[in-house]
Scaffold this motif. Structure first.
Motif, PDB file in Angstrom:
ATOM      1  N   TYR A   1      13.902   7.858  20.120  1.00  0.00           N
ATOM      2  CA  TYR A   1      15.277   7.857  19.622  1.00  0.00           C
ATOM      3  C   TYR A   1      15.974   9.177  19.936  1.00  0.00           C
ATOM      4  N   ALA A   2      15.262  10.267  19.768  1.00  0.00           N
ATOM      5  CA  ALA A   2      15.861  11.587  19.947  1.00  0.00           C
ATOM      6  C   ALA A   2      16.323  11.838  21.377  1.00  0.00           C
ATOM      7  N   THR A   3      15.766  11.104  22.331  1.00  0.00           N
ATOM      8  CA  THR A   3      16.169  11.276  23.731  1.00  0.00           C
ATOM      9  C   THR A   3      17.198  10.233  24.175  1.00  0.00           C
ATOM     10  N   ASP A   4      17.610   9.383  23.270  1.00  0.00           N
ATOM     11  CA  ASP A   4      18.548   8.297  23.574  1.00  0.00           C
ATOM     12  C   ASP A   4      19.933   8.670  23.023  1.00  0.00           C
ATOM     13  N   ARG A   5      20.825   9.085  23.918  1.00  0.00           N
ATOM     14  CA  ARG A   5      22.162   9.516  23.470  1.00  0.00           C
ATOM     15  C   ARG A   5      22.922   8.394  22.766  1.00  0.00           C
ATOM     16  N   GLU A   6      22.759   7.171  23.249  1.00  0.00           N
ATOM     17  CA  GLU A   6      23.450   6.043  22.609  1.00  0.00           C
ATOM     18  C   GLU A   6      22.993   5.914  21.154  1.00  0.00           C
ATOM     19  N   TRP A   7      21.681   5.983  20.935  1.00  0.00           N
ATOM     20  CA  TRP A   7      21.164   5.938  19.564  1.00  0.00           C
ATOM     21  C   TRP A   7      21.707   7.124  18.764  1.00  0.00           C
ATOM     22  N   GLY A   8      21.683   8.298  19.362  1.00  0.00           N
ATOM     23  CA  GLY A   8      22.146   9.505  18.670  1.00  0.00           C
ATOM     24  C   GLY A   8      23.590   9.405  18.238  1.00  0.00           C
ATOM     25  N   ARG A   9      24.427   8.914  19.128  1.00  0.00           N
ATOM     26  CA  ARG A   9      25.845   8.777  18.777  1.00  0.00           C
ATOM     27  C   ARG A   9      26.030   7.732  17.666  1.00  0.00           C
ATOM     28  N   ALA A  10      25.251   6.657  17.720  1.00  0.00           N
ATOM     29  CA  ALA A  10      25.314   5.647  16.657  1.00  0.00           C
ATOM     30  C   ALA A  10      24.830   6.241  15.337  1.00  0.00           C
ATOM     31  N   ALA A  11      23.794   7.070  15.380  1.00  0.00           N
ATOM     32  CA  ALA A  11      23.282   7.710  14.165  1.00  0.00           C
ATOM     33  C   ALA A  11      24.331   8.645  13.558  1.00  0.00           C
ATOM     34  N   VAL A  12      25.016   9.385  14.410  1.00  0.00           N
ATOM     35  CA  VAL A  12      26.070  10.283  13.920  1.00  0.00           C
ATOM     36  C   VAL A  12      27.168   9.478  13.233  1.00  0.00           C
ATOM     37  N   ARG A  13      27.619   8.408  13.871  1.00  0.00           N
ATOM     38  CA  ARG A  13      28.663   7.559  13.246  1.00  0.00           C
ATOM     39  C   ARG A  13      28.178   7.001  11.919  1.00  0.00           C
ATOM     40  N   ASN A  14      26.929   6.527  11.899  1.00  0.00           N
ATOM     41  CA  ASN A  14      26.379   5.974  10.670  1.00  0.00           C
ATOM     42  C   ASN A  14      26.325   7.035   9.573  1.00  0.00           C
ATOM     43  N   HIS A  15      25.897   8.237   9.909  1.00  0.00           N
ATOM     44  CA  HIS A  15      25.831   9.310   8.921  1.00  0.00           C
ATOM     45  C   HIS A  15      27.221   9.645   8.391  1.00  0.00           C
ATOM     46  N   GLU A  16      28.199   9.702   9.290  1.00  0.00           N
ATOM     47  CA  GLU A  16      29.572   9.993   8.854  1.00  0.00           C
ATOM     48  C   GLU A  16      30.080   8.926   7.889  1.00  0.00           C
ATOM     49  N   GLU A  17      29.804   7.668   8.222  1.00  0.00           N
ATOM     50  CA  GLU A  17      30.231   6.572   7.342  1.00  0.00           C
ATOM     51  C   GLU A  17      29.456   6.577   6.030  1.00  0.00           C
ATOM     52  N   LEU A  18      28.200   6.943   6.078  1.00  0.00           N
ATOM     53  CA  LEU A  18      27.382   7.031   4.867  1.00  0.00           C
ATOM     54  C   LEU A  18      27.902   8.129   3.947  1.00  0.00           C
ATOM     55  N   ILE A  19      28.223   9.282   4.521  1.00  0.00           N
ATOM     56  CA  ILE A  19      28.795  10.372   3.721  1.00  0.00           C
ATOM     57  C   ILE A  19      30.104   9.921   3.095  1.00  0.00           C
ATOM     58  N   ASP A  20      30.938   9.250   3.879  1.00  0.00           N
ATOM     59  CA  ASP A  20      32.216   8.751   3.359  1.00  0.00           C
ATOM     60  C   ASP A  20      31.985   7.784   2.196  1.00  0.00           C
ATOM     61  N   ALA A  21      31.016   6.902   2.320  1.00  0.00           N
ATOM     62  CA  ALA A  21      30.704   5.960   1.234  1.00  0.00           C
ATOM     63  C   ALA A  21      30.245   6.719  -0.009  1.00  0.00           C
ATOM     64  N   LEU A  22      29.442   7.760   0.178  1.00  0.00           N
ATOM     65  CA  LEU A  22      28.985   8.557  -0.963  1.00  0.00           C
ATOM     66  C   LEU A  22      30.143   9.292  -1.617  1.00  0.00           C
ATOM     67  N   VAL A  23      31.065   9.804  -0.823  1.00  0.00           N
ATOM     68  CA  VAL A  23      32.252  10.479  -1.365  1.00  0.00           C
ATOM     69  C   VAL A  23      33.080   9.499  -2.204  1.00  0.00           C
ATOM     70  N   ARG A  24      33.202   8.265  -1.720  1.00  0.00           N
ATOM     71  CA  ARG A  24      33.973   7.229  -2.440  1.00  0.00           C
ATOM     72  C   ARG A  24      33.189   6.644  -3.610  1.00  0.00           C
ATOM     73  N   ASP A  25      31.936   7.055  -3.756  1.00  0.00           N
ATOM     74  CA  ASP A  25      31.043   6.511  -4.791  1.00  0.00           C
ATOM     75  C   ASP A  25      30.831   5.014  -4.592  1.00  0.00           C
ATOM     76  N   ASP A  26      30.779   4.602  -3.330  1.00  0.00           N
ATOM     77  CA  ASP A  26      30.542   3.213  -2.982  1.00  0.00           C
ATOM     78  C   ASP A  26      29.056   3.057  -2.640  1.00  0.00           C
ATOM     79  N   ILE A  27      28.264   2.873  -3.671  1.00  0.00           N
ATOM     80  CA  ILE A  27      26.812   2.834  -3.510  1.00  0.00           C
ATOM     81  C   ILE A  27      26.383   1.636  -2.666  1.00  0.00           C
ATOM     82  N   ASP A  28      27.033   0.501  -2.846  1.00  0.00           N
ATOM     83  CA  ASP A  28      26.664  -0.680  -2.046  1.00  0.00           C
ATOM     84  C   ASP A  28      26.883  -0.426  -0.559  1.00  0.00           C
TER      85      ASP A  28
END
Length: 139
Positions: free
Chosen positions: A87-114
């Protein structure tokens, strides 16, 4: 086996984020954002060791907040079967992971646990799908 291992990892990780979400502070959200920014840089610079470290630290912050040492231990042991360098050598996976993390942080900020739980589940579903596709492709 891949589906089973990633299903197990995903179930545990979802429960950990469910437990961590109500406890998260602004400082921890800032740390998650810093780690995500560092992950993005590591992905774009093709630094697999840094990608692995940022990804591990991101999840460790959440797992510690859950205050569920045994669940975190089981998750850590289950991830030993994950080929992190793939995974660490796959840029496509890495970019998807970054987007997912950003969206996860946003959900946590909104207190949207689901939403946070669904995003965590997606990380493991995506990981399984990528590994299955990798194993199926001719080398």
């Amino acid at each position: 086996d891949i589906v089973d291992i990633f299903w197990l990892q995903g179930r545990i990780a979802v429960e950990l984020v469910r437990r961590a979400a109500p406890k998260i502070t602004d400082a921890e959200l800032d740390r998650l954002a810093e780690l995500t920014a560092a992950l993005s840089i590591a992905v774009e610079n093709g630094k697999p060791e840094d990608v692995e470290n940022c990804e591990f630290e991101f999840h460790r912050v959440l797992n510690r907040l859950a205050e569920s040492a045994k669940l975190a231990w089981f998750l850590n042991n289950a991830t030993r079967y994950t080929p992190t360098r793939l995974y660490a050598t796959d840029r496509e996976w890495g970019r998807a992971a970054v987007r997912n993390h950003e969206e996860l942080i946003d959900a946590l900020v909104r207190d949207d646990i689901d939403a946070a739980c669904e995003l965590m589940k997606q990380q493991f579903t995506d990981g399984a799908e990528r590994l299955i596709a990798h194993r199926a492709s001719p080398s």
